[in-house]
Motif scaffolding. Structure first.
Motif, PDB file in Angstrom:
ATOM      1  N   TRP A  18       0.832  -1.205   0.000  1.00 31.34           N
ATOM      2  CA  TRP A  18       0.000   0.000   0.000  1.00 31.34           C
ATOM      3  C   TRP A  18       0.863   1.250   0.000  1.00 31.34           C
ATOM      4  N   SER A  19       1.892   1.284   0.839  1.00 29.36           N
ATOM      5  CA  SER A  19       2.735   2.479   0.904  1.00 29.36           C
ATOM      6  C   SER A  19       3.498   2.677  -0.394  1.00 29.36           C
ATOM      7  N   HIS A  20       3.921   1.589  -1.026  1.00 34.42           N
ATOM      8  CA  HIS A  20       4.612   1.710  -2.317  1.00 34.42           C
ATOM      9  C   HIS A  20       3.678   2.280  -3.371  1.00 34.42           C
ATOM     10  N   ARG A  21       2.462   1.791  -3.389  1.00 31.90           N
ATOM     11  CA  ARG A  21       1.484   2.282  -4.373  1.00 31.90           C
ATOM     12  C   ARG A  21       1.178   3.764  -4.143  1.00 31.90           C
ATOM     13  N   LEU A  22       1.104   4.140  -2.881  1.00 31.37           N
ATOM     14  CA  LEU A  22       0.764   5.525  -2.541  1.00 31.37           C
ATOM     15  C   LEU A  22       1.866   6.495  -2.950  1.00 31.37           C
ATOM     16  N   MET A  23       3.110   6.074  -2.823  1.00 35.41           N
ATOM     17  CA  MET A  23       4.243   6.955  -3.106  1.00 35.41           C
ATOM     18  C   MET A  23       4.772   6.824  -4.532  1.00 35.41           C
ATOM     19  N   SER A  24       4.338   5.815  -5.270  1.00 35.78           N
ATOM     20  CA  SER A  24       4.847   5.619  -6.625  1.00 35.78           C
ATOM     21  C   SER A  24       4.427   6.778  -7.524  1.00 35.78           C
ATOM     22  N   PRO A  25       5.380   7.421  -8.229  1.00 34.72           N
ATOM     23  CA  PRO A  25       5.035   8.542  -9.115  1.00 34.72           C
ATOM     24  C   PRO A  25       4.023   8.177 -10.201  1.00 34.72           C
ATOM     25  N   LYS A  26       4.002   6.910 -10.617  1.00 29.59           N
ATOM     26  CA  LYS A  26       3.120   6.533 -11.720  1.00 29.59           C
ATOM     27  C   LYS A  26       1.642   6.576 -11.335  1.00 29.59           C
ATOM     28  N   HIS A  27       1.343   6.637 -10.035  1.00 31.44           N
ATOM     29  CA  HIS A  27      -0.049   6.695  -9.610  1.00 31.44           C
ATOM     30  C   HIS A  27      -0.547   8.132  -9.431  1.00 31.44           C
ATOM     31  N   HIS A  28       0.368   9.101  -9.464  1.00 27.25           N
ATOM     32  CA  HIS A  28       0.001  10.519  -9.475  1.00 27.25           C
ATOM     33  C   HIS A  28      -0.933  10.897  -8.319  1.00 27.25           C
ATOM     34  N   ILE A  29      -0.640  10.414  -7.111  1.00 28.35           N
ATOM     35  CA  ILE A  29      -1.454  10.764  -5.947  1.00 28.35           C
ATOM     36  C   ILE A  29      -1.190  12.222  -5.581  1.00 28.35           C
ATOM     37  N   PRO A  30      -2.220  13.077  -5.550  1.00 29.44           N
ATOM     38  CA  PRO A  30      -1.983  14.490  -5.229  1.00 29.44           C
ATOM     39  C   PRO A  30      -1.643  14.696  -3.757  1.00 29.44           C
ATOM     40  N   LYS A  31      -0.736  15.620  -3.515  1.00 29.41           N
ATOM     41  CA  LYS A  31      -0.346  15.997  -2.152  1.00 29.41           C
ATOM     42  C   LYS A  31      -0.399  17.515  -2.068  1.00 29.41           C
ATOM     43  N   THR A  32      -1.127  18.019  -1.072  1.00 28.21           N
ATOM     44  CA  THR A  32      -1.341  19.459  -0.952  1.00 28.21           C
ATOM     45  C   THR A  32      -0.605  20.014   0.259  1.00 28.21           C
ATOM     46  N   TYR A  33       0.086  21.137   0.029  1.00 32.25           N
ATOM     47  CA  TYR A  33       0.896  21.780   1.054  1.00 32.25           C
ATOM     48  C   TYR A  33       0.503  23.249   1.194  1.00 32.25           C
ATOM     49  N   LEU A  34       0.658  23.766   2.401  1.00 26.40           N
ATOM     50  CA  LEU A  34       0.538  25.196   2.646  1.00 26.40           C
ATOM     51  C   LEU A  34       1.946  25.715   2.907  1.00 26.40           C
ATOM     52  N   ALA A  35       2.407  26.593   2.016  1.00 24.90           N
ATOM     53  CA  ALA A  35       3.764  27.117   2.121  1.00 24.90           C
ATOM     54  C   ALA A  35       3.734  28.584   2.527  1.00 24.90           C
ATOM     55  N   SER A  36       4.543  28.937   3.499  1.00 24.22           N
ATOM     56  CA  SER A  36       4.768  30.331   3.872  1.00 24.22           C
ATOM     57  C   SER A  36       6.081  30.753   3.224  1.00 24.22           C
ATOM     58  N   LEU A  37       6.046  31.876   2.489  1.00 24.11           N
ATOM     59  CA  LEU A  37       7.183  32.267   1.667  1.00 24.11           C
ATOM     60  C   LEU A  37       7.896  33.491   2.222  1.00 24.11           C
ATOM     61  N   ALA A  38       9.152  33.639   1.812  1.00 24.25           N
ATOM     62  CA  ALA A  38       9.936  34.791   2.229  1.00 24.25           C
ATOM     63  C   ALA A  38       9.487  36.060   1.520  1.00 24.25           C
ATOM     64  N   GLU A  39       8.967  35.915   0.302  1.00 23.40           N
ATOM     65  CA  GLU A  39       8.521  37.048  -0.496  1.00 23.40           C
ATOM     66  C   GLU A  39       7.153  36.737  -1.091  1.00 23.40           C
ATOM     67  N   PRO A  40       6.357  37.758  -1.411  1.00 26.51           N
ATOM     68  CA  PRO A  40       5.088  37.498  -2.093  1.00 26.51           C
ATOM     69  C   PRO A  40       5.340  36.780  -3.421  1.00 26.51           C
ATOM     70  N   LEU A  41       4.445  35.868  -3.780  1.00 27.92           N
ATOM     71  CA  LEU A  41       4.579  35.139  -5.045  1.00 27.92           C
ATOM     72  C   LEU A  41       3.946  35.963  -6.163  1.00 27.92           C
ATOM     73  N   THR A  42       4.716  36.258  -7.174  1.00 28.56           N
ATOM     74  CA  THR A  42       4.198  37.038  -8.291  1.00 28.56           C
ATOM     75  C   THR A  42       3.289  36.184  -9.164  1.00 28.56           C
ATOM     76  N   GLN A  43       2.466  36.844  -9.955  1.00 30.53           N
ATOM     77  CA  GLN A  43       1.578  36.123 -10.866  1.00 30.53           C
ATOM     78  C   GLN A  43       2.373  35.304 -11.872  1.00 30.53           C
ATOM     79  N   SER A  44       3.460  35.868 -12.362  1.00 34.61           N
ATOM     80  CA  SER A  44       4.257  35.128 -13.347  1.00 34.61           C
ATOM     81  C   SER A  44       4.910  33.903 -12.725  1.00 34.61           C
ATOM     82  N   ALA A  45       5.370  34.015 -11.472  1.00 34.08           N
ATOM     83  CA  ALA A  45       5.977  32.868 -10.793  1.00 34.08           C
ATOM     84  C   ALA A  45       4.930  31.794 -10.532  1.00 34.08           C
ATOM     85  N   ALA A  46       3.727  32.216 -10.144  1.00 35.50           N
ATOM     86  CA  ALA A  46       2.654  31.246  -9.910  1.00 35.50           C
ATOM     87  C   ALA A  46       2.343  30.487 -11.193  1.00 35.50           C
TER      88      ALA A  46
END
Length: 226
Positions: free
Chosen positions: A116-144
């Motif tokens: 199960w853990s192998h299947r979950l982490m395997s890139p070929k299964h494309h399991i989405p992972k969502t993160y909340l990142a706090s940044l040092a600088e505002p993210l520009t529209q072009s960078a986004a």
């Protein structure tokens, strides 16, 4: 299955300690005392330890709210690990699904189910992972937009897969990726000229971190399949 592996998984005794118990004749299989830890047995056999029956625990799935300062490993001689936070009778049979950096917080899954853990982490299964990142600088529209299209990470041949990016107030960004490259989220923001100062994983697939879990707390996922 090796006898020492079976005894460890069924009893919760660390595997390093099971050979001496087996050599002492305290374990029998189908009525016969076996004294060699490497003996292979049928997992459905009748195994007794000190005359008490042993059986494998079945699949175990745990959710942990990982705090900063602990590493995603089963054991480490000099650092506190996430398994040090888990008070479970079969803790020594568990492993971490993927990893989070030492300073990253949030959702971490722990299991004894290797397939199960192998299947979950395997890139070929494309399991989405969502993160909340706090940044040092505002993210520009072009960078986004670069992150949405895919960016070139240092040392990588190919662009990252397209990410979902939501720019939030106070220099925070919610980002969803479908890969699991080393330090990927931090490297993605670095590739567009920014820096992550704090990172928190909110979800894996459709599984959200339980908001009732404080940092360092965990709970069982009953009958869980992702």
């Amino acid at each position: 299955m090796r006898l020492d592996q079976f005894v460890s998984q069924a009893s919760g005794i660390p595997r390093s300690e099971t050979p001496k118990l087996i050599r002492a004749g305290r374990v029998s299989v189908n009525g016969v005392a076996l004294r060699k830890a490497s003996t292979h047995i049928d997992p459905t056999a009748q195994v007794l330890f000190d005359a008490e029956p042993l059986s494998l625990p079945g699949s175990i799935y745990l959710m942990l709210h990982k705090p900063a300062g602990v590493i995603s490993a089963t054991e480490d001689p000099s650092h506190r690990t996430v398994l040090d936070l888990i008070d479970h009778p079969h803790r020594h049979t568990l492993h971490v699904v993927g990893r989070l950096d030492k300073d990253t917080t949030g959702l971490l899954l722990i299991t004894n189910d290797g397939e199960w853990s192998h299947r979950l982490m395997s890139p070929k299964h494309h399991i989405p992972k969502t993160y909340l990142a706090s940044l040092a600088e505002p993210l520009t529209q072009s960078a986004a937009q670069q992150l949405r299209d895919g960016v070139q990470l240092h040392g990588e041949k190919h662009l990252t897969q397209p990410a979902t990016v939501e720019v939030l107030p106070e220099q925070q960004v919610r980002i969803t990726i479908h890969e699991g490259k080393y330090h990927q989220v931090k490297r993605m923001f670095a590739a567009v000229g920014n820096r992550v100062v704090a990172l928190h994983r909110e979800s894996i697939g459709g599984l959200q971190l339980d908001p009732q879990l404080a940092e360092g707390e965990w709970r069982v996922l009953d009958g869980f399949v992702l």
